[in-house]
Design an enzyme around this catalytic site. Sequence first.
Site, PDB file in Angstrom:
ATOM      1  N   ASP A 203       9.503  20.258  58.253  1.00 36.59           N
ATOM      2  CA  ASP A 203      10.546  21.264  58.347  1.00 36.59           C
ATOM      3  C   ASP A 203      11.203  21.446  56.980  1.00 36.59           C
ATOM      4  O   ASP A 203      11.737  20.490  56.401  1.00 36.59           O
ATOM      5  CB  ASP A 203      11.592  20.835  59.383  1.00 36.59           C
ATOM      6  CG  ASP A 203      12.684  21.872  59.556  1.00 36.59           C
ATOM      7  OD1 ASP A 203      12.372  23.007  59.945  1.00 36.59           O
ATOM      8  OD2 ASP A 203      13.847  21.548  59.263  1.00 36.59           O
TER       9      ASP A 203
ATOM     10  N   THR B  26      12.534  28.530  57.310  1.00 39.06           N
ATOM     11  CA  THR B  26      13.236  27.827  56.243  1.00 39.06           C
ATOM     12  C   THR B  26      12.310  27.524  55.070  1.00 39.06           C
ATOM     13  O   THR B  26      12.730  27.570  53.910  1.00 39.06           O
ATOM     14  CB  THR B  26      13.827  26.518  56.780  1.00 39.06           C
ATOM     15  OG1 THR B  26      12.792  25.750  57.406  1.00 39.06           O
ATOM     16  CG2 THR B  26      14.902  26.805  57.808  1.00 39.06           C
ATOM     17  N   THR B  27      11.054  27.213  55.361  1.00 39.71           N
ATOM     18  CA  THR B  27      10.091  26.969  54.283  1.00 39.71           C
ATOM     19  C   THR B  27       9.695  28.276  53.618  1.00 39.71           C
ATOM     20  O   THR B  27       9.608  28.360  52.385  1.00 39.71           O
ATOM     21  CB  THR B  27       8.846  26.260  54.837  1.00 39.71           C
ATOM     22  OG1 THR B  27       9.245  25.057  55.495  1.00 39.71           O
ATOM     23  CG2 THR B  27       7.878  25.926  53.726  1.00 39.71           C
TER      24      THR B  27
ATOM     25  N   ASP C 232      14.170  24.458  66.484  1.00 36.54           N
ATOM     26  CA  ASP C 232      13.782  25.671  65.761  1.00 36.54           C
ATOM     27  C   ASP C 232      13.312  26.750  66.727  1.00 36.54           C
ATOM     28  O   ASP C 232      13.664  27.930  66.583  1.00 36.54           O
ATOM     29  CB  ASP C 232      12.662  25.344  64.763  1.00 36.54           C
ATOM     30  CG  ASP C 232      13.172  24.546  63.575  1.00 36.54           C
ATOM     31  OD1 ASP C 232      14.405  24.413  63.448  1.00 36.54           O
ATOM     32  OD2 ASP C 232      12.349  24.052  62.783  1.00 36.54           O
TER      33      ASP C 232
END
Length: 564
Positions: free
Chosen positions: A95, A128-129, A421
């Site tokens: 994550d 997020t990445t 998520d």
Amino acid sequence: RIKPTNETRNNRREQQSVSQSVSQSVMFPSQVMPNIFNAQGGTEDERGERARIASYMGAIAVADLVKTTLGPKGMDKILQPVSGDPNSKVIVTNDGATILRSVPVDNPAAKIIVDVSKTQDSEVGDGTTSVAVLAGEFVREAEKLVMRRIHPQTIIEGWRAAVKVARKALEDVSVDHSADKAAFRRDLVNIAKTTLSSKILNVDKDKFANLAVDAVLRLKGSIDLSMIQIIKKVGGSLRDSYLDEGFILDKQIGVGQPKRIENARIMVANTSMDTDKIKIYGAKVKVDSMSAVASIEQAEKNKMKKKVDKILSHNINVFINRQLIYNYPESLFADAGVMAIEHADFDGIERLALVTGAEILSTFDAVDTAVMGECKLIEEVVIGEDKVIRFSGVPKGEACTIVLRGASSHILDEAERSMHDALCILSQTTRDTRTLLGGGSAEMLMANAVEELAKKTPGKQSLAIEAFAAALRALPTALADNAGFDSSELVTQLRALHYEGKHDLGIDMKTGEVGNMRELNITESFKSKFQMLISAHEAAEMILRVDEIIKQAPRARGGDHPHA
């Protein structure tokens, strides 16, 4: 030829020294470097090329750190604490937000990328990445242009025009099935599958996707995820996880008390139920006989009994306390047929008060105004080898609990992050119901639209717009590289096919070929892609505008402060 005399030589030397002093005194302002900062006070500054390189390298390094975790075939990172504390926990995750949150960063530009990833996590929950990688690619492309002597403001102007075109391309290709409940549920399940495909829950993503969708649809459009509780129990396998329609409190019922109560009237409290102590530090009580000690103990018991009587006067049959309940009050509750639950954790008791409709009390005098909670059934159940308390039929029908099972705590922690998520992105999709196709198709679509703008734009701004398109193509390139596919071949094929109008095509991560994302049900949330694009662009633009880094000195204290 006349030889110069000694007097002539001396005159020439005086004229040269005067001219040198005059030339030094009339230096151009750009050549004068006044000592503005007090180096002894700890203030330092970097400017010009050095400051730009420091900013660019910091942002690119952070992006490269998480790039290998992108996509369904991304790799995991082990986050090991540097301290020698035996209680410190090792984290295994892919994550992006968790990784960047755990890594100490000193570079200011790198901190901007980390903050953008955190914002994506709080706003959407997924991507997020992607947002960190995209921001890093924007900076990488900008560095190439700056090295070609293109001014950062020119690059920024080109980017602002490009991001408008990219946003419009996303909006035009998005679809909305909110009017059709069955189709919208399929979209939600596909979004959950796409999100979980890069997580540890990929082992049975069909089950976990439906589990997450069922939990989110119970919220009826709300994005308050506090109604959904996640409990982790070591044992079994991930496939043994399930959704329980009700609230589960990870505590045990007191000794000698009823284990099952129907039509419960619940008091939720945060009060001391232990033996009252003298609160003054160092106070002593001196007695001259054991009978005096017994009288003090009896006085304490009487005081506690009065408190229990006040609680029972509210006509309750379940008492849940944030703090400990000692043996004597516990026996009083058992004699009255009241179920007493002690030491409920603060998050659990707040969520319990929310779902049962109760207020957390600390005083018990106001019998008429105190709000009690209600529940149709409270019973003790067993999960694995642990006993827990289940509340069924709570007033807030949206409340539910996801019970995760796994072989170790590391697996359960990563499963919880993955499920969180998925829940976040699904809850946001119930608000903004538009969806897009994944697998790199959205990025290729935006890149082609931006390149069309570059063909119509004169001057150096067209180079900046082309760089924007190249950064967008870096995401499907990273997807293919992480899976071990030939990224150059796949991305160039996609580029040509998208120019032919085949916007449904993306990278099939199973076969390593170009595939139809609509047929493969690779769906993503519009809000996730939109927020990723906007956040990455704004972060890269902020880094690009930097031309000086000033390291602030710590503020002086006491009389040393200049303004004191």
